[in-house]
Design a protein around this motif. Structure first.
Motif, PDB file in Angstrom:
ATOM      1  N   GLY A 280      -1.418   3.624   5.303  1.00 40.48           N
ATOM      2  CA  GLY A 280      -0.783   3.437   6.594  1.00 40.48           C
ATOM      3  C   GLY A 280      -1.632   2.649   7.564  1.00 40.48           C
ATOM      4  N   MET A 281      -2.667   1.986   7.048  1.00 40.93           N
ATOM      5  CA  MET A 281      -3.532   1.115   7.840  1.00 40.93           C
ATOM      6  C   MET A 281      -4.299   0.226   6.869  1.00 40.93           C
ATOM      7  SD  MET A 281      -6.458   3.905   8.974  1.00 40.93           S
ATOM      8  CE  MET A 281      -7.532   2.665   9.705  1.00 40.93           C
ATOM      9  N   PRO A 282      -4.741  -0.955   7.304  1.00 38.86           N
ATOM     10  CA  PRO A 282      -5.397  -1.870   6.359  1.00 38.86           C
ATOM     11  C   PRO A 282      -6.834  -1.520   6.019  1.00 38.86           C
ATOM     12  CG  PRO A 282      -5.249  -2.881   8.527  1.00 38.86           C
ATOM     13  CD  PRO A 282      -4.454  -1.605   8.594  1.00 38.86           C
ATOM     14  N   PHE A 283      -7.498  -0.694   6.843  1.00 36.66           N
ATOM     15  CA  PHE A 283      -8.939  -0.441   6.696  1.00 36.66           C
ATOM     16  C   PHE A 283      -9.714  -1.758   6.728  1.00 36.66           C
ATOM     17  CE2 PHE A 283      -7.327   3.586   5.029  1.00 36.66           C
ATOM     18  CZ  PHE A 283      -8.180   4.484   5.653  1.00 36.66           C
ATOM     19  N   SER A 284      -9.357  -2.587   7.684  1.00 39.60           N
ATOM     20  CA  SER A 284      -9.945  -3.930   7.787  1.00 39.60           C
ATOM     21  C   SER A 284     -11.243  -3.961   8.570  1.00 39.60           C
ATOM     22  CB  SER A 284      -8.946  -4.886   8.448  1.00 39.60           C
ATOM     23  OG  SER A 284      -8.567  -4.408   9.735  1.00 39.60           O
ATOM     24  N   ARG A 285     -11.535  -2.890   9.308  1.00 42.61           N
ATOM     25  CA  ARG A 285     -12.727  -2.861  10.157  1.00 42.61           C
ATOM     26  C   ARG A 285     -13.790  -1.950   9.544  1.00 42.61           C
ATOM     27  NH1 ARG A 285      -8.424  -2.868  14.000  1.00 42.61           N
ATOM     28  NH2 ARG A 285      -8.556  -4.606  15.473  1.00 42.61           N
ATOM     29  N   ARG A 286     -15.024  -2.415   9.622  1.00 44.99           N
ATOM     30  CA  ARG A 286     -16.139  -1.630   9.109  1.00 44.99           C
ATOM     31  C   ARG A 286     -16.227  -0.303   9.872  1.00 44.99           C
ATOM     32  NH1 ARG A 286     -19.791  -3.161   5.722  1.00 44.99           N
ATOM     33  NH2 ARG A 286     -19.194  -5.350   5.996  1.00 44.99           N
ATOM     34  N   GLY A 287     -16.451   0.754   9.154  1.00 43.99           N
ATOM     35  CA  GLY A 287     -16.565   2.074   9.748  1.00 43.99           C
ATOM     36  C   GLY A 287     -15.344   2.944   9.512  1.00 43.99           C
ATOM     37  N   GLU A 288     -14.188   2.335   9.272  1.00 44.47           N
ATOM     38  CA  GLU A 288     -12.966   3.118   9.080  1.00 44.47           C
ATOM     39  C   GLU A 288     -12.985   3.842   7.737  1.00 44.47           C
ATOM     40  OE1 GLU A 288      -9.882   0.416  11.770  1.00 44.47           O
ATOM     41  OE2 GLU A 288     -10.181  -0.068   9.643  1.00 44.47           O
ATOM     42  N   TYR A 289     -13.212   3.097   6.666  1.00 47.38           N
ATOM     43  CA  TYR A 289     -13.299   3.736   5.357  1.00 47.38           C
ATOM     44  C   TYR A 289     -14.478   4.703   5.319  1.00 47.38           C
ATOM     45  CZ  TYR A 289     -14.383   4.484   0.455  1.00 47.38           C
ATOM     46  OH  TYR A 289     -14.685   5.069  -0.748  1.00 47.38           O
ATOM     47  N   GLU A 290     -15.576   4.297   5.943  1.00 42.57           N
ATOM     48  CA  GLU A 290     -16.766   5.140   5.959  1.00 42.57           C
ATOM     49  C   GLU A 290     -16.509   6.481   6.640  1.00 42.57           C
ATOM     50  OE1 GLU A 290     -18.019   1.080   5.040  1.00 42.57           O
ATOM     51  OE2 GLU A 290     -16.665   1.939   6.538  1.00 42.57           O
ATOM     52  N   ALA A 291     -15.655   6.476   7.657  1.00 41.55           N
ATOM     53  CA  ALA A 291     -15.317   7.725   8.349  1.00 41.55           C
ATOM     54  C   ALA A 291     -14.539   8.663   7.425  1.00 41.55           C
ATOM     55  CB  ALA A 291     -14.501   7.426   9.608  1.00 41.55           C
ATOM     56  N   VAL A 292     -13.639   8.109   6.636  1.00 41.32           N
ATOM     57  CA  VAL A 292     -12.894   8.915   5.670  1.00 41.32           C
ATOM     58  C   VAL A 292     -13.845   9.465   4.611  1.00 41.32           C
ATOM     59  CG1 VAL A 292     -11.105   8.881   3.876  1.00 41.32           C
ATOM     60  CG2 VAL A 292     -10.732   7.669   6.036  1.00 41.32           C
ATOM     61  N   ALA A 293     -14.749   8.613   4.129  1.00 42.06           N
ATOM     62  CA  ALA A 293     -15.716   9.043   3.115  1.00 42.06           C
ATOM     63  C   ALA A 293     -16.611  10.157   3.645  1.00 42.06           C
ATOM     64  CB  ALA A 293     -16.550   7.848   2.659  1.00 42.06           C
ATOM     65  N   ALA A 294     -17.032  10.032   4.906  1.00 43.52           N
ATOM     66  CA  ALA A 294     -17.886  11.054   5.508  1.00 43.52           C
ATOM     67  C   ALA A 294     -17.136  12.377   5.654  1.00 43.52           C
ATOM     68  CB  ALA A 294     -18.389  10.585   6.864  1.00 43.52           C
TER      69      ALA A 294
ATOM     70  N   LYS B 227       0.823  -1.223   0.000  1.00 43.18           N
ATOM     71  CA  LYS B 227       0.000   0.000   0.000  1.00 43.18           C
ATOM     72  C   LYS B 227       0.851   1.265   0.000  1.00 43.18           C
ATOM     73  CE  LYS B 227      -2.259  -1.053   3.767  1.00 43.18           C
ATOM     74  NZ  LYS B 227      -1.584  -2.350   4.030  1.00 43.18           N
ATOM     75  N   THR B 228       1.897   1.285   0.834  1.00 41.41           N
ATOM     76  CA  THR B 228       2.719   2.486   0.936  1.00 41.41           C
ATOM     77  C   THR B 228       3.423   2.784  -0.379  1.00 41.41           C
ATOM     78  OG1 THR B 228       3.062   2.183   3.307  1.00 41.41           O
ATOM     79  CG2 THR B 228       4.655   3.560   2.143  1.00 41.41           C
ATOM     80  N   THR B 229       3.947   1.755  -1.030  1.00 46.09           N
ATOM     81  CA  THR B 229       4.620   1.944  -2.317  1.00 46.09           C
ATOM     82  C   THR B 229       3.662   2.522  -3.349  1.00 46.09           C
ATOM     83  OG1 THR B 229       6.143   0.107  -1.893  1.00 46.09           O
ATOM     84  CG2 THR B 229       5.860   0.790  -4.181  1.00 46.09           C
ATOM     85  N   LEU B 230       2.454   1.968  -3.423  1.00 50.86           N
ATOM     86  CA  LEU B 230       1.465   2.469  -4.368  1.00 50.86           C
ATOM     87  C   LEU B 230       1.034   3.886  -4.000  1.00 50.86           C
ATOM     88  CD1 LEU B 230      -0.405   2.117  -6.770  1.00 50.86           C
ATOM     89  CD2 LEU B 230      -2.031   0.942  -5.263  1.00 50.86           C
ATOM     90  N   ALA B 231       0.836   4.125  -2.712  1.00 50.94           N
ATOM     91  CA  ALA B 231       0.405   5.451  -2.256  1.00 50.94           C
ATOM     92  C   ALA B 231       1.426   6.514  -2.630  1.00 50.94           C
ATOM     93  CB  ALA B 231       0.178   5.439  -0.748  1.00 50.94           C
TER      94      ALA B 231
END
Length: 204
Positions: A70-84, A9-13
């Motif tokens: 810098g994190m896997p976003f493996s838990r529900r709600g994490e990506y959603e918080a960024v989207a919000a 992820k970091t390399t791609l980012a």
């Protein structure tokens, strides 16, 4: 960017940030800046994630593109918080998942023990399996990329999709870029919606 530790992820980012002139927002980097030495506790992760959301909000307010990793976003709600956070400023988000088998990710980590940055000193060969066991279903329309592919192919595939959504010139590439054939692109890219369609029963 979503994916197991060791997925790349970091390399791609870093490649995407350079290509689009975007700001790189890393939970690991933020945590490292906040806590020295870091104990890698859930409390420290939560504090760093809150700061990450603040950084995304600020970038959106300034009209800056963020590449979040810098994190896997493996838990529900994490990506959603960024989207919000982005939506609050009229901005959209795009989830990119680097798909990799946890055993392959563990091999990558084991192959570079001396290269582990201080920001991710808690990363060992057991972590990909732990994260994989809890990994959420990807958000709808997630762009899935095969993390085993060539780094430049991954960068070009992700950049093309981002550029298409942003309305940029999809041919905006670095001089070292390579073209990807349609068949190769289809093998490399997969969306969550297409994955769901593949598992649906045919109509009767």
């Amino acid at each position: 960017l979503l994916g197991l530790p060791g997925a790349g992820k970091t390399t791609l980012a870093e490649g995407l940030a350079q290509r689009f002139g975007a700001r790189l927002v890393s939970r690991d980097e933020i945590r490292y800046g906040m806590f020295r030495p870091c104990s890698f506790t859930d409390a420290e992760k939560a504090a760093a994630f809150s700061a990450l959301i603040g950084a995304v909000r600020t970038n959106c307010a300034l009209g800056q593109l963020s590449i979040v990793e810098g994190m896997p976003f493996s838990r529900r709600g994490e990506y959603e918080a960024v989207a919000a956070a982005a939506a609050a400023h009229g901005r959209s988000t795009m989830a990119i998942l680097l798909k990799i088998d946890p055993a392959v990710a563990a091999q990558r980590i084991a192959a570079q023990p001396s290269a582990q940055p201080a920001t991710a000193a808690d990363r060992d060969t057991t972590l990909p399996f732990t994260v994989h066991a809890r990994f959420r279903q990807p958000p709808p329309s997630t762009l899935e990329l095969d993390a085993r592919a060539d780094r430049l192919e991954l960068l070009n595939a992700a950049a093309e999709q981002i550029a298409a959504i942003r309305g940029d010139d999809v041919h905006h590439r670095s001089s070292s870029s390579v073209d990807i054939t349609n068949s190769r692109r289809q093998a490399l890219i997969r969306t969550a919606s297409s994955r769901a369609a593949a598992h649906r029963s045919p109509p009767r």
